[in-house]
Motif scaffolding. Structure first.
Motif, short mmCIF file in Angstrom:
data_model
loop_
_atom_site.label_atom_id
_atom_site.label_comp_id
_atom_site.label_asym_id
_atom_site.label_seq_id
_atom_site.Cartn_x
_atom_site.Cartn_y
_atom_site.Cartn_z
N ARG A 91 31.68 46.98 61.79
CA ARG A 91 32.07 47.75 62.97
C ARG A 91 31.22 47.31 64.16
O ARG A 91 30.02 47.09 64.04
CB ARG A 91 31.88 49.24 62.70
N SER A 92 31.83 47.14 65.31
CA SER A 92 31.16 46.68 66.53
C SER A 92 30.78 45.21 66.48
O SER A 92 29.97 44.75 67.29
CB SER A 92 29.91 47.53 66.84
N THR A 93 31.32 44.47 65.52
CA THR A 93 31.17 43.01 65.52
C THR A 93 32.55 42.41 65.75
O THR A 93 33.54 43.10 65.93
CB THR A 93 30.61 42.49 64.18
N GLU A 94 32.62 41.08 65.72
CA GLU A 94 33.90 40.39 65.88
C GLU A 94 34.73 40.39 64.60
O GLU A 94 35.88 39.98 64.62
CB GLU A 94 33.65 38.94 66.29
N PHE A 95 34.15 40.84 63.51
CA PHE A 95 34.80 40.66 62.21
C PHE A 95 35.77 41.78 61.87
O PHE A 95 35.62 42.92 62.31
CB PHE A 95 33.74 40.55 61.11
N ALA A 96 36.75 41.43 61.06
CA ALA A 96 37.72 42.39 60.53
C ALA A 96 37.82 42.19 59.02
O ALA A 96 37.40 41.15 58.48
CB ALA A 96 39.09 42.21 61.18
N LEU A 97 38.37 43.19 58.35
CA LEU A 97 38.46 43.19 56.89
C LEU A 97 39.91 43.00 56.46
O LEU A 97 40.82 43.65 57.00
CB LEU A 97 37.92 44.50 56.33
N VAL A 98 40.11 42.13 55.48
CA VAL A 98 41.42 41.93 54.87
C VAL A 98 41.26 42.17 53.37
O VAL A 98 40.40 41.56 52.73
CB VAL A 98 41.97 40.51 55.11
N VAL A 99 42.07 43.07 52.81
CA VAL A 99 41.96 43.44 51.40
C VAL A 99 43.11 42.80 50.62
O VAL A 99 44.27 42.91 51.02
CB VAL A 99 41.98 44.97 51.21
N ARG A 100 42.76 42.15 49.50
CA ARG A 100 43.78 41.50 48.69
C ARG A 100 43.63 41.87 47.22
O ARG A 100 42.74 41.36 46.53
CB ARG A 100 43.67 39.97 48.84
N PRO A 101 44.48 42.77 46.70
CA PRO A 101 44.49 43.01 45.25
C PRO A 101 45.20 41.87 44.54
O PRO A 101 46.18 41.31 45.06
CB PRO A 101 45.27 44.32 45.12
N VAL A 102 44.72 41.49 43.37
CA VAL A 102 45.33 40.43 42.58
C VAL A 102 45.41 40.88 41.13
O VAL A 102 44.83 41.89 40.74
CB VAL A 102 44.51 39.11 42.67
N ASP A 103 46.13 40.10 40.34
CA ASP A 103 46.25 40.35 38.90
C ASP A 103 45.42 39.31 38.18
O ASP A 103 45.76 38.13 38.16
CB ASP A 103 47.71 40.26 38.48
N ARG A 104 44.31 39.75 37.59
CA ARG A 104 43.41 38.79 36.95
C ARG A 104 44.02 38.13 35.73
O ARG A 104 43.51 37.10 35.26
CB ARG A 104 42.08 39.47 36.58
N HIS A 105 45.09 38.70 35.20
CA HIS A 105 45.76 38.11 34.04
C HIS A 105 46.87 37.13 34.43
O HIS A 105 47.47 36.50 33.57
CB HIS A 105 46.35 39.21 33.15
N SER A 106 47.15 37.04 35.72
CA SER A 106 48.25 36.19 36.18
C SER A 106 47.92 34.71 35.96
O SER A 106 46.80 34.26 36.27
CB SER A 106 48.52 36.43 37.66
N PRO A 107 48.89 33.92 35.48
CA PRO A 107 48.65 32.48 35.32
C PRO A 107 48.50 31.77 36.67
O PRO A 107 48.03 30.64 36.72
CB PRO A 107 49.90 32.00 34.58
N THR A 108 48.89 32.45 37.76
CA THR A 108 48.78 31.84 39.09
C THR A 108 47.60 32.41 39.88
O THR A 108 47.56 32.27 41.10
CB THR A 108 50.08 32.06 39.88
#
Length: 341
Positions: A91-108
């Motif tokens: 907060r109050s910096t230039e940065f922003a947050l991006v959240v990415r859920p994934v499937d750890r069992h996925s072959p990809t």
């Protein structure tokens, strides 16, 4: 023409008598600056009305000012706590947050994470357990030129790329405390297979029993998924044992709430008939009745530090890496038998 008259980072640096890098550090709240320099640069920024040109800087760095949070974690409250901690720092910096859920069992999985990092041109990545426990995923981030910090329940990396808690010791202390209260039949709800946190907490449970001179009883030990319903099923199983436990340690709060629900369905009183301890100290712990005794996992503090290590890599090694959990004693655990109090 109006755009040409806008103040630039070069203007700020020149009027402040510092380098552009120093100005950038001020903007991003770097801890490497002394207060006098910070205040001088902030004063010039305010006087000029300077607003950083993020697009230009991103093009120069070939990175966006984005922190990626990558997770496959069933504990929604834990993920929310991490997000709040990261946002505290950026907060109050230039940065922003991006959240990415994934499937750890996925072959990809690898391709999915690679595509995410490359498409977003991330500045840094925070990996949550159990993904953080995989060295190959951390190396993938590094190979893509992306700084990575890993959150865990034990040491997984060097100090500059790690925030970790002392789960094993904290659980051992909690179980030993139950024994001090007079409980000799202590049930256990382990976390899911494949999670280092589940393994560390299981080791801590056995350590605590050993410290108290108690032996584990498989009849009152089971495993859940870190979700409420699995805790409820675990509670039903443990309370159906020929000699049920007088206390249960659950490897997270959601499952502990499920155990409490199962006890109530049987007409048992918590804590008079059954003491319960959880782990995390999420909002759930304080809001259920009775309020849950639990091990506080300093998730938000860990996430704040992880974000600081990501946006200030030059000072990352000087930030703390190990965070101590502590027992929060509420109304769900009492002396056994209750009449001995």
């Amino acid at each position: 023409m109006a755009d040409a008259q806008k103040p630039t980072i070069n203007d700020v640096a020149r009027l402040s008598g510092v380098s552009k890098k120093t100005v950038s550090r001020v903007i991003n709240k770097s801890p490497l600056l002394n207060q006098a320099t910070r205040e001088k640069v902030e004063s010039v920024i305010a006087d000029l009305g300077y607003v950083p040109n993020l697009q230009a800087r991103a093009l120069a760095l070939r990175r966006n000012f984005l922190i990626g949070l990558i997770h496959d974690n069933p504990n929604a409250q834990m993920v929310l706590g991490v997000q709040e901690g990261i946002l505290d720092t950026i907060r109050s910096t230039e940065f922003a947050l991006v959240v990415r859920p994934v499937d750890r069992h996925s072959p990809t999985l690898f391709d999915d994470i690679r595509r995410f990092i490359e498409q977003q041109r991330l500045y840094g990545v925070m990996l949550l357990p159990p993904l953080s426990e995989r060295d190959d995923l951390a190396q993938l981030c590094r190979d893509l030129g992306c700084t990575v910090v890993r959150m865990g329940s034990a040491r997984l990396d060097d100090d500059a790329h790690l925030v970790a808690s002392n789960d094993r010791q904290a659980v051992s202390d909690a179980v030993a405390w139950l024994a001090e209260l007079g409980h000799s039949r202590i049930g256990f709800v382990a976390g899911p297979e494949g999670f280092r946190s589940a393994r560390e907490r299981e080791l801590g449970f056995h350590d605590g029993l050993a410290r108290a001179g108690l032996k584990p009883d498989p009849a009152i030990m089971t495993r859940g998924t870190y979700r409420f319903e699995s805790g409820r099923a675990a509670g039903e199983q443990l309370l159906s044992a020929p000699t049920p436990p007088t206390a249960v340690f659950s490897s997270n709060d959601e499952m502990a709430a499920g155990v409490l629900h199962a006890a109530r369905e049987r007409g048992l009183d918590v804590p008079e008939d059954l003491s319960i301890i959880g782990f995390d100290d999420t909002a759930t712990a304080a809001h259920i009745w009775p309020p849950l005794t639990t091990v506080r996992w300093p998730i938000r503090a860990m996430a704040r530090t992880a974000a600081a290590k990501l946006i200030h890599p030059s000072s990352a090694a000087s930030e703390p890496s190990i965070f101590l959990s502590d027992l929060v004693r509420r109304a769900s655990a009492i002396t056994y038998p209750p009449e001995s109090r």
